[in-house]
Write a protein that holds these residues in place. Structure first.
Motif, PDB file in Angstrom:
ATOM      1  N   GLU A 195       9.829   2.405   8.378  1.00 24.07           N
ATOM      2  CA  GLU A 195       9.617   3.172   9.613  1.00 24.07           C
ATOM      3  C   GLU A 195       8.175   3.029  10.101  1.00 24.07           C
ATOM      4  OE1 GLU A 195      10.692   5.690  12.781  1.00 24.07           O
ATOM      5  OE2 GLU A 195      11.961   4.744  11.249  1.00 24.07           O
ATOM      6  N   LEU A 196       7.236   2.989   9.146  1.00 22.90           N
ATOM      7  CA  LEU A 196       5.813   2.895   9.500  1.00 22.90           C
ATOM      8  C   LEU A 196       5.305   1.463   9.534  1.00 22.90           C
ATOM      9  CD1 LEU A 196       4.451   5.831   7.285  1.00 22.90           C
ATOM     10  CD2 LEU A 196       4.886   5.876   9.748  1.00 22.90           C
ATOM     11  N   ASP A 197       6.160   0.514   9.135  1.00 20.14           N
ATOM     12  CA  ASP A 197       5.796  -0.904   9.079  1.00 20.14           C
ATOM     13  C   ASP A 197       4.674  -1.162   8.082  1.00 20.14           C
ATOM     14  OD1 ASP A 197       6.136  -3.574   9.728  1.00 20.14           O
ATOM     15  OD2 ASP A 197       4.700  -3.509  11.387  1.00 20.14           O
ATOM     16  N   ILE A 198       4.768  -0.509   6.925  1.00 21.90           N
ATOM     17  CA  ILE A 198       3.829  -0.732   5.829  1.00 21.90           C
ATOM     18  C   ILE A 198       4.633  -0.780   4.536  1.00 21.90           C
ATOM     19  CG2 ILE A 198       1.846   0.365   6.946  1.00 21.90           C
ATOM     20  CD1 ILE A 198       2.391   2.885   5.342  1.00 21.90           C
ATOM     21  N   SER A 199       3.977  -1.150   3.436  1.00 19.05           N
ATOM     22  CA  SER A 199       4.677  -1.253   2.158  1.00 19.05           C
ATOM     23  C   SER A 199       4.913   0.126   1.550  1.00 19.05           C
ATOM     24  CB  SER A 199       3.860  -2.105   1.181  1.00 19.05           C
ATOM     25  OG  SER A 199       2.660  -1.428   0.832  1.00 19.05           O
ATOM     26  N   ALA A 200       5.855   0.169   0.607  1.00 20.57           N
ATOM     27  CA  ALA A 200       6.146   1.433  -0.078  1.00 20.57           C
ATOM     28  C   ALA A 200       4.924   1.928  -0.847  1.00 20.57           C
ATOM     29  CB  ALA A 200       7.325   1.254  -1.032  1.00 20.57           C
ATOM     30  N   SER A 201       4.151   0.995  -1.440  1.00 24.77           N
ATOM     31  CA  SER A 201       2.952   1.403  -2.184  1.00 24.77           C
ATOM     32  C   SER A 201       1.901   1.999  -1.254  1.00 24.77           C
ATOM     33  CB  SER A 201       2.377   0.213  -2.945  1.00 24.77           C
ATOM     34  OG  SER A 201       1.992  -0.820  -2.058  1.00 24.77           O
ATOM     35  N   SER A 202       1.800   1.466  -0.033  1.00 26.91           N
ATOM     36  CA  SER A 202       0.850   2.027   0.945  1.00 26.91           C
ATOM     37  C   SER A 202       1.285   3.427   1.384  1.00 26.91           C
ATOM     38  CB  SER A 202       0.739   1.109   2.162  1.00 26.91           C
ATOM     39  OG  SER A 202       0.149  -0.121   1.816  1.00 26.91           O
ATOM     40  N   VAL A 203       2.604   3.623   1.540  1.00 24.51           N
ATOM     41  CA  VAL A 203       3.112   4.960   1.871  1.00 24.51           C
ATOM     42  C   VAL A 203       2.743   5.936   0.768  1.00 24.51           C
ATOM     43  CG1 VAL A 203       5.162   6.371   2.244  1.00 24.51           C
ATOM     44  CG2 VAL A 203       5.032   4.085   3.244  1.00 24.51           C
ATOM     45  N   SER A 204       2.984   5.534  -0.474  1.00 27.54           N
ATOM     46  CA  SER A 204       2.685   6.403  -1.603  1.00 27.54           C
ATOM     47  C   SER A 204       1.210   6.789  -1.635  1.00 27.54           C
ATOM     48  CB  SER A 204       3.067   5.694  -2.913  1.00 27.54           C
ATOM     49  OG  SER A 204       2.732   6.485  -4.032  1.00 27.54           O
TER      50      SER A 204
END
Length: 228
Positions: A195-204
């Motif tokens: 949704e944010l167009d970033i990686s899961a690790s960046s979301v975390s």
């Protein structure tokens, strides 16, 4: 940068709480004249409430020596109050750490407003830094009761938690709206990342940083120190 805080101190032994309890519908604002020795004069501004009841409460209060009506405008009356007790006599039976109370006088803080409530004082003021605020709040947490309502940086009008970056705000809001914080969870870091167009690790990482900043700005200042 300094901090601006608004908070409640829950302690029924604080000056003029007995008066506020006798007239719960009135608003009682207290100004302390610290240039009058061990028993500083109080200027009490009372809005609403029965004048007769207020003045009877001032006369009967155990901590009031003398009082004088010095001004009146509509429903607002201003009184000069001479305390019957110094702070040590007033709070000695209720505050265990009297030396700590005295040390608060050297805290780099300016209390700008004191509203006397039926169970203590609601205050707002300026603190030089986090250390000064923590010293003040820790004392009252350990000796009476303390509840923080607002903590912001000096010169800012944003509510607590607005130290977050735009990206952290976006990550928190997206995670919340997609159900990441629900029990059970309704989404995953991967889906939020898409949704944010970033990686899961960046979301975390953004969520962890945002939550840490939010806790630091809101709840952390109200926690007493951990036992050593």
């Amino acid at each position: 940068m300094g901090l601006v805080a608004e908070f409640n101190i829950h302690c029924e032994a604080l000056p003029l709480v007995e008066v506020a309890a006798a007239v719960p519908r009135a608003t009682l604002i207290l100004d302390i004249q610290f240039n009058h020795g061990d028993r500083p004069l109080f200027i009490a501004t009372v809005t609403d409430g029965s004048q007769a009841v207020i003045e009877e409460a001032l006369t009967d209060a155990f901590d009031v020596g003398e009082w004088t009506l010095i001004g009146q405008a509509g429903k607002t009356r201003r009184y000069q109050v001479s305390p019957a007790l110094d702070f040590e006599e007033q709070l000695g039976e209720h505050i265990e750490d009297l030396s700590g109370l005295e040390s608060l006088a050297t805290t780099e803080a300016i209390i700008e407003r004191i509203e006397v409530k039926t169970d203590g004082w609601r205050q707002s003021g300026w603190f030089a830094d986090r250390e000064a605020f923590n010293e003040f709040s820790s004392f009252w947490q350990q000796n009476a009761g303390f509840r923080l309502h607002r903590l912001t940086r000096d010169g800012e009008s944003e509510p607590p938690g607005d130290g977050l970056s735009d990206r952290q705000h976006e990550a928190l809001r997206t995670a919340y709206e997609m159900g990441y914080f629900d029990i059970p969870r309704k989404t995953s870091l991967d889906r939020i990342g898409k949704e944010l167009d970033i990686s899961a690790s960046s979301v975390s990482e953004r969520l962890r940083r945002a939550q840490t900043q939010f806790l630091q700005d809101t709840m952390a200042p109200t926690w007493p120190p951990l036992p050593e």
